[in-house]
Design a protein around this motif. Structure first.
Motif, PDB file in Angstrom:
ATOM      1  N   THR A 105      10.742   7.315  -8.873  1.00  0.00           N
ATOM      2  CA  THR A 105       9.951   6.277  -8.206  1.00  0.00           C
ATOM      3  C   THR A 105       9.580   5.141  -9.152  1.00  0.00           C
ATOM      4  O   THR A 105       9.608   3.967  -8.763  1.00  0.00           O
ATOM      5  N   SER A 116       0.822  -1.213   0.000  1.00  0.00           N
ATOM      6  CA  SER A 116       0.000   0.000   0.000  1.00  0.00           C
ATOM      7  C   SER A 116       0.856   1.262   0.000  1.00  0.00           C
ATOM      8  O   SER A 116       0.321   2.374  -0.105  1.00  0.00           O
ATOM      9  N   GLY A 117       2.176   1.130   0.123  1.00  0.00           N
ATOM     10  CA  GLY A 117       3.053   2.294   0.110  1.00  0.00           C
ATOM     11  C   GLY A 117       3.314   2.801  -1.293  1.00  0.00           C
ATOM     12  O   GLY A 117       2.942   2.181  -2.290  1.00  0.00           O
ATOM     13  N   GLN A 118       3.994   3.935  -1.390  1.00  0.00           N
ATOM     14  CA  GLN A 118       4.193   4.579  -2.692  1.00  0.00           C
ATOM     15  C   GLN A 118       5.001   3.700  -3.643  1.00  0.00           C
ATOM     16  O   GLN A 118       4.670   3.611  -4.839  1.00  0.00           O
ATOM     17  N   ILE A 119       6.029   3.021  -3.175  1.00  0.00           N
ATOM     18  CA  ILE A 119       6.817   2.160  -4.050  1.00  0.00           C
ATOM     19  C   ILE A 119       6.155   0.803  -4.193  1.00  0.00           C
ATOM     20  O   ILE A 119       6.141   0.217  -5.280  1.00  0.00           O
ATOM     21  N   GLY A 170       4.285  10.519  -6.379  1.00  0.00           N
ATOM     22  CA  GLY A 170       4.075   9.893  -5.079  1.00  0.00           C
ATOM     23  C   GLY A 170       5.141  10.179  -4.043  1.00  0.00           C
ATOM     24  O   GLY A 170       4.932   9.925  -2.858  1.00  0.00           O
ATOM     25  N   ALA A 171       6.283  10.717  -4.449  1.00  0.00           N
ATOM     26  CA  ALA A 171       7.390  10.939  -3.511  1.00  0.00           C
ATOM     27  C   ALA A 171       7.185  12.258  -2.773  1.00  0.00           C
ATOM     28  O   ALA A 171       7.258  13.325  -3.378  1.00  0.00           O
ATOM     29  N   GLU A 172       6.942  12.193  -1.465  1.00  0.00           N
ATOM     30  CA  GLU A 172       6.713  13.399  -0.678  1.00  0.00           C
ATOM     31  C   GLU A 172       7.775  13.615   0.395  1.00  0.00           C
ATOM     32  O   GLU A 172       8.179  14.736   0.637  1.00  0.00           O
ATOM     33  N   THR A 227       8.992  -3.632   0.306  1.00  0.00           N
ATOM     34  CA  THR A 227       9.095  -2.176   0.191  1.00  0.00           C
ATOM     35  C   THR A 227       8.682  -1.540   1.511  1.00  0.00           C
ATOM     36  O   THR A 227       8.160  -0.428   1.537  1.00  0.00           O
ATOM     37  N   LEU A 251       3.632   0.794  -6.896  1.00  0.00           N
ATOM     38  CA  LEU A 251       4.238   0.854  -8.228  1.00  0.00           C
ATOM     39  C   LEU A 251       4.853  -0.491  -8.608  1.00  0.00           C
ATOM     40  O   LEU A 251       4.799  -0.897  -9.775  1.00  0.00           O
ATOM     41  N   TRP A 297       6.894  15.627  -4.594  1.00  0.00           N
ATOM     42  CA  TRP A 297       6.148  15.559  -5.839  1.00  0.00           C
ATOM     43  C   TRP A 297       5.064  16.627  -5.910  1.00  0.00           C
ATOM     44  O   TRP A 297       4.822  17.211  -6.969  1.00  0.00           O
ATOM     45  N   SER A 298       4.400  16.917  -4.799  1.00  0.00           N
ATOM     46  CA  SER A 298       3.310  17.907  -4.826  1.00  0.00           C
ATOM     47  C   SER A 298       3.807  19.273  -5.277  1.00  0.00           C
ATOM     48  O   SER A 298       3.108  19.992  -5.990  1.00  0.00           O
TER      49      SER A 298
END
Length: 329
Positions: free
Chosen positions: A218, A28-31, A181-183, A88, A34, A189-190
């Motif tokens: 990512t 469920s994480g950003q990586i 997704g990388a914050e 991950t 992916l 990313w935002s």
């Protein structure tokens, strides 16, 4: 540290090795999400394992498994019937939590995979190297200079002990994340998306924008983890640095971002002394302050080992990444 040199696997060998079901732990994480996407795109059966109860994937071939804790018992049951494991796993960006939980989490993960006789691919970061001279290679000295780095070093010692016992474990270290997704990174990313897609916002950079810094995209991280999981020649190495975007400075990023955005972008750099001062009052700033050594000098990561093993992998420039991201909805 290299185990044995072998010839690259053929496409048929890779396909054969990747038959079965791949477990993605921390899906469920950003990586993790992916990585699951990459595996699905390659037609692989996936078991997505997470503590999150909000996973809603309905992809064909993806079996979702929610567990209460990453213990060897729960992980062991969740991994039954799988043939490969990609971890991950991450923790909240808090040094106390990392020191308390990361080494024991690696113990539980390693034991669960060992009990099931499963090859393990682990995503890690660069913190174990501390103030290593650039370019940082897999053979650079392990000399962490932060509490988070010390926690990662303890995790590595556990992994290395299992490697010494003959377990198939490959540790994949990535540079600071950049991209969708990388914050929790120097370039969230935002902020990039706001400049590219809304036409507003300024570039914020931690540390001195004159120094070079390495980042890993990512999407590239996810694809490389699948490569390492699948390919026998990569699994002859204990540690592999995942592919990085060609290193760039804050000033270079400002120039490339301005070019793609079609307007001049203002750069706001936050020097280390201000981050450390803010750390007196702010928890997030306090957590960042011990990592500012990475932006007080050139911090360039070598991904030469990965690229030697995958000569077809293209080099990415930050300009190319920005042009691609600008096309995203």
């Amino acid at each position: 540290m290299s185990r044995n040199n072998v010839q690259p696997a053929t496409a048929n060998e890779t396909t054969r090795m990747m038959s079965g079901r791949v477990a993605v732990i921390g899906s469920s994480g950003q990586i993790g999400a992916l990585v699951t996407d990459q595996l699905v795109a390659q037609g692989m059966a996936v078991r997505a394992i997470s503590r999150s109860t909000t996973q809603t994937r309905d992809d064909a071939g993806v079996e979702q498994k929610t567990i209460h804790a990453y213990t060897r018992e729960e992980l062991g049951r969740a991994l039954a019937g799988c043939t490969h494991v990609i971890s991950t796993l991450g923790l909240p960006y808090n040094a106390r939590i990392w020191q308390r939980e990361w080494p024991s989490m690696m113990d539980e993960l390693l034991n669960a995979c060992h009990m099931n006789s499963l090859p393990l691919t682990v995503l890690d970061n660069m913190y174990v190297y501390g103030r290593a001279a650039s370019p940082i290679t897999e053979d650079s000295n392990l000399a962490p200079c932060s509490r988070k780095g010390e926690a990662r070093l303890e995790g590595w010692r556990r992994m290395h002990a299992f490697q010494q016992r003959g377990m198939d474990v490959v540790v994949c270290r990535a540079a600071d994340f950049i991209g969708p997704g990388a914050e929790t990174t120097i370039l969230p990313w935002s902020g990039i998306a706001a400049v590219l897609h809304s036409g507003h916002g300024a570039l914020r950079w931690l540390g001195d924008p004159g120094f070079m810094h390495s980042f890993s995209n990512t999407v590239d991280i996810a694809g490389a983890l699948v490569d390492v999981c699948a390919r026998s020649e990569m699994r002859r190495h204990d540690v592999i640095h995942l592919p990085a975007v060609d290193a760039f400075s804050g000033h270079e990023f400002q120039d490339r971002l301005s070019r793609v955005a079609g307007r001049g972008i203002t750069l706001h750099a936050t020097p280390s002394r201000l981050v450390r001062l803010a750390g007196i009052f702010s928890g997030p700033a306090r957590e960042q302050s011990e990592m500012m050594y990475q932006v007080e000098r050139d911090y360039v990561v070598s991904d030469a080992r990965y690229r030697e093993l995958t000569p077809q992998s293209p080099h990415r420039s930050i300009l190319g990444c920005l042009e691609q991201w600008a096309q995203m909805a």
